[in-house]
Design a protein around this motif. Sequence first.
Motif, short mmCIF file in Angstrom:
data_model
loop_
_atom_site.label_atom_id
_atom_site.label_comp_id
_atom_site.label_asym_id
_atom_site.label_seq_id
_atom_site.Cartn_x
_atom_site.Cartn_y
_atom_site.Cartn_z
N LEU A 232 -20.33 19.68 28.37
CA LEU A 232 -21.48 19.07 29.05
C LEU A 232 -22.79 19.36 28.33
CD1 LEU A 232 -20.55 19.97 32.75
CD2 LEU A 232 -20.03 17.87 31.49
N LEU A 233 -22.77 20.34 27.41
CA LEU A 233 -24.00 20.73 26.71
C LEU A 233 -24.08 20.03 25.35
CD1 LEU A 233 -24.02 24.54 27.55
CD2 LEU A 233 -25.12 22.66 28.79
N ASN A 234 -23.91 18.73 25.35
CA ASN A 234 -23.98 17.95 24.12
C ASN A 234 -25.44 17.51 23.87
OD1 ASN A 234 -24.32 15.08 25.45
ND2 ASN A 234 -22.57 16.03 26.51
N PRO A 235 -25.77 17.11 22.65
CA PRO A 235 -27.17 16.79 22.31
C PRO A 235 -27.79 15.73 23.21
CG PRO A 235 -25.86 17.00 20.31
CD PRO A 235 -24.90 17.06 21.46
N TYR A 236 -27.03 14.68 23.53
CA TYR A 236 -27.58 13.61 24.37
C TYR A 236 -27.95 14.14 25.75
CZ TYR A 236 -27.76 9.26 27.08
OH TYR A 236 -28.15 8.23 27.91
N TRP B 146 -31.86 5.81 22.56
CA TRP B 146 -30.48 6.26 22.31
C TRP B 146 -29.54 5.65 23.35
CZ3 TRP B 146 -29.23 12.14 21.24
CH2 TRP B 146 -27.90 12.26 20.84
N THR B 147 -29.96 5.66 24.62
CA THR B 147 -29.16 5.08 25.70
C THR B 147 -28.95 3.59 25.48
OG1 THR B 147 -30.08 6.72 27.24
CG2 THR B 147 -28.99 4.80 28.19
N HIS C 6 -23.39 8.93 29.43
CA HIS C 6 -22.77 8.98 28.11
C HIS C 6 -21.25 8.95 28.18
CE1 HIS C 6 -21.48 10.88 24.26
NE2 HIS C 6 -22.50 10.19 23.78
N GLY C 7 -20.69 9.51 29.25
CA GLY C 7 -19.25 9.59 29.40
C GLY C 7 -18.73 11.00 29.21
N GLY D 31 -31.22 16.22 34.58
CA GLY D 31 -31.19 15.38 33.39
C GLY D 31 -29.92 15.58 32.58
N VAL D 32 -29.46 16.83 32.48
CA VAL D 32 -28.20 17.10 31.79
C VAL D 32 -27.04 16.42 32.51
CG1 VAL D 32 -26.58 18.92 31.12
CG2 VAL D 32 -29.03 19.29 30.84
#
Length: 333
Positions: free
Chosen positions: A156-160, A213-214, A139-140, A131-132
Amino acid sequence: MQLHDVWFVLIAVLWTGYFFLEGFDFGVGVLTKLLARDRTERRVLINTIGPVWDGNEVWLLTAGGATFAAFPEWYATLFSGFYLPLLVILVCLIVRGVAFEYRAKRSEERWQRNWEHAIFWTSLLPAFLWGVAFGNIVHGVKIDAHKEYVGGVLDLLNPYALLGGLVTLTLFTFHGAVFTALKTVGDIRERARRMATGLGLVAAVLAAAFLIWTQAHRGDGASLVALVVAVVALLAALGANRAGREGWAFSFSGVTIIAAVAMLFLTLFPNVMPSTLNDAWSLTVTNASSSPYTLKIMTWCAGIATPIVVLYQGWTYWVFRKRIGTQHIAEAH
């Protein structure tokens, strides 16, 4: 539609099939600690996926191979930029396969307990990390003019992306709980249904937040339809599970995963990896694809091999379709 568009769709189908099939056996692996009360019940859970887990991973191998052949620039940037999380997933899949095969080779309690711990963690980590990874792809990420990833692991460890990891973890575990209820009898079946209700409610909240959000970030009309299908299917799965209709519940939970993955790929197209530094530097189905001749040869090979794979895997599920329970587990040596 040109061949690179066709192969984008085919790769999306392969990843969807992988998450649908491997999703429930990841979920069952997580449930070996959350649901099973003793070693016999853990053996029941492991036996529900024992005949099929390795076949489910064929979809991952095919998706990776197809990406390498059809979109080499995408493959190179993805595997170099996401090297650490993908390496962790790979190690988990290797250890997980060994754990399934080696757990029963010796009768000592410590030996079996250690392999059972391995099954749990090597099911939970990939379920979260996939999922990450896909959250970052949609997201980009930081891609420069040379089509190279220039960010770090912490980017890569962003909230989204972390929310995406929680969605896949909870959704796969719910999918696994529904599958367990479908494949077992007795008390473990009833407890799996009750646990599926709680897991499904958590997954519904997280999935709704992630998909909305997506949609707000990159969505269009087609992705909105997929979002609605995913939400409705998840609610239907919860209703069917509550009514004790495990077959329908599993079907609807599968539709949820299919619609959610379809939405991600719909929001991604025509990009395959968007750049957050400059839209012009994004990898697309055009600038990341192989030559038309390569794609043509691949299309012929896929047209021949894919139906064979689907047929033999479907036959496997048919052969091992019956329910099992603790009464079917032989006494340990």
